[in-house]
Design a protein around this motif. Structure first.
Motif, short mmCIF file in Angstrom:
data_model
loop_
_atom_site.label_atom_id
_atom_site.label_comp_id
_atom_site.label_asym_id
_atom_site.label_seq_id
_atom_site.Cartn_x
_atom_site.Cartn_y
_atom_site.Cartn_z
N PRO A 39 0.82 -1.22 0.00
CA PRO A 39 0.00 0.00 0.00
C PRO A 39 0.85 1.26 0.00
CG PRO A 39 -0.06 -1.07 2.15
CD PRO A 39 0.67 -1.98 1.24
N ASN A 40 0.24 2.41 -0.22
CA ASN A 40 0.95 3.68 -0.20
C ASN A 40 1.67 3.86 1.12
OD1 ASN A 40 -1.82 4.71 -1.95
ND2 ASN A 40 0.21 5.05 -2.76
N GLY A 41 2.89 4.33 1.03
CA GLY A 41 3.65 4.58 2.25
C GLY A 41 4.27 3.33 2.84
N ALA A 42 4.25 2.22 2.09
CA ALA A 42 4.78 0.96 2.63
C ALA A 42 6.31 0.99 2.70
CB ALA A 42 4.32 -0.20 1.77
N GLY A 43 6.93 1.88 1.95
CA GLY A 43 8.39 1.95 1.97
C GLY A 43 9.03 1.39 0.72
N LYS A 44 8.26 1.22 -0.35
CA LYS A 44 8.79 0.64 -1.59
C LYS A 44 9.81 1.58 -2.23
CE LYS A 44 4.65 0.58 -3.38
NZ LYS A 44 3.84 1.23 -2.34
N THR A 45 9.41 2.85 -2.37
CA THR A 45 10.33 3.82 -2.97
C THR A 45 11.57 3.99 -2.10
OG1 THR A 45 8.54 4.99 -4.08
CG2 THR A 45 10.57 6.21 -3.72
N THR A 46 11.34 3.98 -0.79
CA THR A 46 12.48 4.09 0.12
C THR A 46 13.47 2.96 -0.12
OG1 THR A 46 11.08 5.15 1.77
CG2 THR A 46 13.16 4.21 2.55
N LEU A 47 12.94 1.75 -0.30
CA LEU A 47 13.83 0.61 -0.56
C LEU A 47 14.63 0.82 -1.84
CD1 LEU A 47 14.83 -2.24 0.08
CD2 LEU A 47 12.85 -3.14 -1.16
N TYR A 86 12.48 6.76 -11.93
CA TYR A 86 11.86 7.39 -10.77
C TYR A 86 10.34 7.39 -10.86
CZ TYR A 86 16.43 8.96 -9.25
OH TYR A 86 17.73 8.99 -8.82
N GLN A 87 9.73 7.29 -9.69
CA GLN A 87 8.27 7.36 -9.62
C GLN A 87 7.80 8.76 -10.00
OE1 GLN A 87 6.79 6.29 -5.73
NE2 GLN A 87 4.68 6.71 -6.25
N LYS A 88 8.52 9.75 -9.46
CA LYS A 88 8.23 11.13 -9.79
C LYS A 88 9.18 11.52 -10.92
CE LYS A 88 7.76 15.42 -7.33
NZ LYS A 88 9.09 16.04 -7.38
N1 ATP Z 1 12.80 11.87 2.60
C1 ATP Z 1 11.85 11.52 3.49
N2 ATP Z 1 11.76 12.15 4.67
C2 ATP Z 1 10.83 11.79 5.58
N3 ATP Z 1 9.94 10.82 5.39
C3 ATP Z 1 9.97 10.15 4.22
C4 ATP Z 1 10.92 10.47 3.20
N4 ATP Z 1 10.72 9.64 2.16
C5 ATP Z 1 9.69 8.86 2.49
N5 ATP Z 1 9.23 9.14 3.73
C6 ATP Z 1 8.15 8.45 4.41
O1 ATP Z 1 8.45 7.08 4.45
C7 ATP Z 1 7.29 6.31 4.24
C8 ATP Z 1 7.49 5.38 3.07
O2 ATP Z 1 7.50 6.18 1.89
P1 ATP Z 1 7.74 5.57 0.46
O3 ATP Z 1 7.77 6.70 -0.49
O4 ATP Z 1 8.90 4.66 0.49
O5 ATP Z 1 6.41 4.73 0.22
P2 ATP Z 1 5.94 3.95 -1.06
O6 ATP Z 1 5.74 2.55 -0.67
O7 ATP Z 1 6.84 4.20 -2.20
O8 ATP Z 1 4.53 4.63 -1.32
P3 ATP Z 1 3.78 4.97 -2.70
O9 ATP Z 1 3.08 3.74 -3.13
O10 ATP Z 1 2.83 6.06 -2.32
O11 ATP Z 1 4.80 5.43 -3.67
C9 ATP Z 1 6.14 7.28 4.06
O12 ATP Z 1 5.47 7.40 5.29
C10 ATP Z 1 6.84 8.57 3.69
O13 ATP Z 1 6.10 9.67 4.14
#
Ligand code: ATP
Ligand code: MG
Lengths: 252, 318
Positions: A39-47, A86-88
């Protein structure tokens, strides 16, 4: 018989109090398409950001082809053969479509610290840029300014630029997001073709696309890996159905 | 502007400049020399602001160092030969740019502006407070560098016209050098850095290295301009490196149009002519001058044909 291209070991990332990636230990097999959903905010992009070096991990290690790349900067990681999109959308808005691919392709020269001969004389870079345009389906938009292209085309260019760097491992962050259905089909077809001789790590919300090309699947929730396995295993996983696929159905 | 029109205009301008001393009085040749030196200085800054996306507010430091190197080499080592003095000035400016750049490029945006300004102020006060080099009076130079072949000076820089041609030659060479660099792979990388630094890094370029090299090239050319200014005016003082001087260079780049090499030349003409012309209109000419700079900064980006620069950019790679 398995051949690991990339491995993460207890990889974590904190943003202040928020744990965006929490002890992520994953194996990615060479030559496979490994999708990551959640789901959104799961941390996928962070990974992905951790793998590409855009973010420095708080903890844990990343091994690429057996080499520890944990704290390498993005340019070094790119040079090792890991490309990302990139996603964005993250392109050169003031450059033409072709120039965007050009700059990406030129990154594979031994060095760009060359001051005397015109860049356009570099046949190899030129060919690579043209080929990339062709691959991502933008040949007809060659000289259009990137900022003047449609959103979907910019998404295609985003992928093209990654391909121009000739990566062996592709990190794709929601390549289909915001694309029309026609463009989506084209890109899925492209990904399928790329998967023959590349390793793909694919983040995607479009479940049809995921199930049609992914072999391995990882589900992330709240920064953690909920489940990982083959597509079949995940489909049948009780936990996933409750937490993720269930949510997905309600949402649609 | 199509490429051919641009080339023709530039050639016409160059021819005018080449033949000017045949008709103009020595006063105007001197004025033109000043303008061309300022143009070279601003052009070097444009490599940073207009092409690499680095807004340096301390560029005058290298201008001043180029001038001081000439004066100090003469005062301390009696260097009068061009082939010694010029490389010395360029090397001094390059070295200073390497050190300042190495530290500054680690920052960006407003911090980069602050840190480059701070470095320039350090150089300013170093010379301001050094009695050995004349403090705020600076150093006077009672000679022009000579280029001897046998026992004859072949340049005769003490002739106003010859000095003018020497400056014009330096400006044209620098223009051609920068044109070449910008068309080469290096130039593609720095323009990409200006457009989107993060992506350049993600594509595998060690961004800081490219920024540093760009900074050193710009600093060296500013040193060349400072060398010429020192030799031309016959004295060098700390005000060469003051923040006013850095600010003027930025104003020239903005007035003439960032991201073109001829823009700073046009800008230098506008600035110097305004500075010489406005005081005859009113005592409050500085106010008027400021107003003009502000209006250009506000309105020029709107009226300038948007396609113009992008077209030229695109046409370079093809
Ligand atoms: N640079 C940052 N600083 C602070 N918080 C962050 C940063 N990047 C991401 N987050 C937070 O970390 C969490 C995971 O974000 P992430 O972007 O990895 O989610 P995601 O799985 O890619 O979501 P989506 O499907 O919406 O793209 C979110 O709560 C987001 O707000
Ligand atoms: Mg995301």
């Amino acid at each position: 018989m398995t051949d690991t291209i990339l491995r993460t070991d207890r990889l974590s990332k904190n943003f202040g109090g928020l744990i965006a990636a929490n002890n992520v230990s994953l194996n990615f097999e060479r030559g496979q398409v490994h999708a990551i959903i959640g789901p959104n905010g799961a941390g996928k992009t962070t990974l992905i950001n951790l793998l590409s070096g855009d973010l420095l991990p708080s903890d844990g290690t990343i091994l690429f082809n057996g080499k520890n790349i944990t704290s390498l900067p993005p340019d070094k990681i790119s040079q090792l053969g890991i490309g990302r999109s990139y996603q964005k959308t993250n392109i050169f808005a003031t450059f033409s479509c072709y120039e965007n691919c050009w700059v990406a392709a030129q990154s594979r020269l031994n060095t760009s610290m060359r001051f005397f001969r015109p860049a356009k004389k570099l046949k190899k870079v030129q060919d690579r840029a043209e080929m990339t345009l062709d691959l991502c389906g933008l040949s007809s938009r060659r000289d259009v300014l990137a900022s003047a292209m449609s959103y979907g085309e910019q998404r295609q260019l985003e992928i093209g630029m990654m391909l121009a760097t000739e990566p062996e491992l592709l990190l794709l962050d929601e390549p289909l997001a915001g694309m029309g259905s026609e463009e989506s089909l084209q890109v899925i077809e492209l990904l399928r073709r790329l998967s023959r001789d590349h390793t793909l790590i694919l983040i995607e919300h479009d479940m049809d696309a995921v199930f049609s090309i992914a072999e391995q699947l990882t589900v992330m929730v709240n920064g953690r890996v909920l489940e990982t396995g083959t597509v079949e295993q995940i489909r049948n996983s009780q936990a996933v159905q409750e937490v993720y696929l269930g949510v997905e159905e309600e949402a649609t | 502007m199509p490429r051919i029109t641009r080339t023709l205009l530039l050639l016409a301008a160059l021819l005018t400049l080449v033949f000017f001393p045949l008709f103009g009085s020595s006063f105007y040749v001197g004025l033109l020399t000043r303008i061309l030196i300022l143009a070279l200085f601003a052009m070097s800054l444009d490599l940073l602001i207009g092409y690499t996306g680095l807004v340096s507010f301390g560029h005058a430091a290298f201008f001043g160092i180029g001038g001081y190197a000439l004066a100090i080499a003469f005062q301390d080592a009696a260097v009068i030969h061009l082939w010694q003095a010029l490389p010395l000035s360029l090397a001094a400016a390059a070295l200073a740019a390497l050190v300042v750049g190495w530290i500054s490029i680690r920052t960006s945006g407003i911090y980069f502006i602050m840190i480059t300004l701070a470095f320039a102020q350090m150089f300013f006060y170093f010379f301001f407070e050094s009695p050995r080099y004349g403090g705020d009076d600076g150093i006077f130079l009672f000679f022009k560098p000579v280029l001897m072949i046998g026992s004859a000076d072949i340049l005769h820089l003490d002739s106003e016209n010859n000095f003018y041609y020497f400056v014009l030659g330096s400006l044209v060479s620098s223009y051609l050098l920068l044109t070449m660099i910008l068309r080469a792979p290096f130039g593609k990388v720095i323009t990409a850095i200006k457009a989107n630094e993060h992506r350049v890094c993600a594509l595998g370029y060690a961004v800081n290295r490219y920024k540093l090299v760009s900074f050193v090239i710009a600093g060296t050319l500013a040193g060349l301009a400072g060398f010429l200014e020192g030799a031309h005016s016959g004295y060098i003082n700390p005000s060469y490196m003051s923040w006013h001087e850095s600010g003027i260079a930025i104003a020239i780049v903005v007035l003439g149009g960032m991201g073109t090499l001829y823009g700073p030349i046009v800008g230098a003409f506008i600035i110097v002519l305004l500075q010489d012309f406005l005081p005859s209109l009113t005592d409050h000419w500085q106010l008027l001058f400021g107003g003009i700079v502000i209006s250009v900064a506000l309105f020029y980006p709107m009226v300038r044909p948007a396609c113009c620069r992008d077209f030229m950019r695109c046409s370079e790679v093809k």
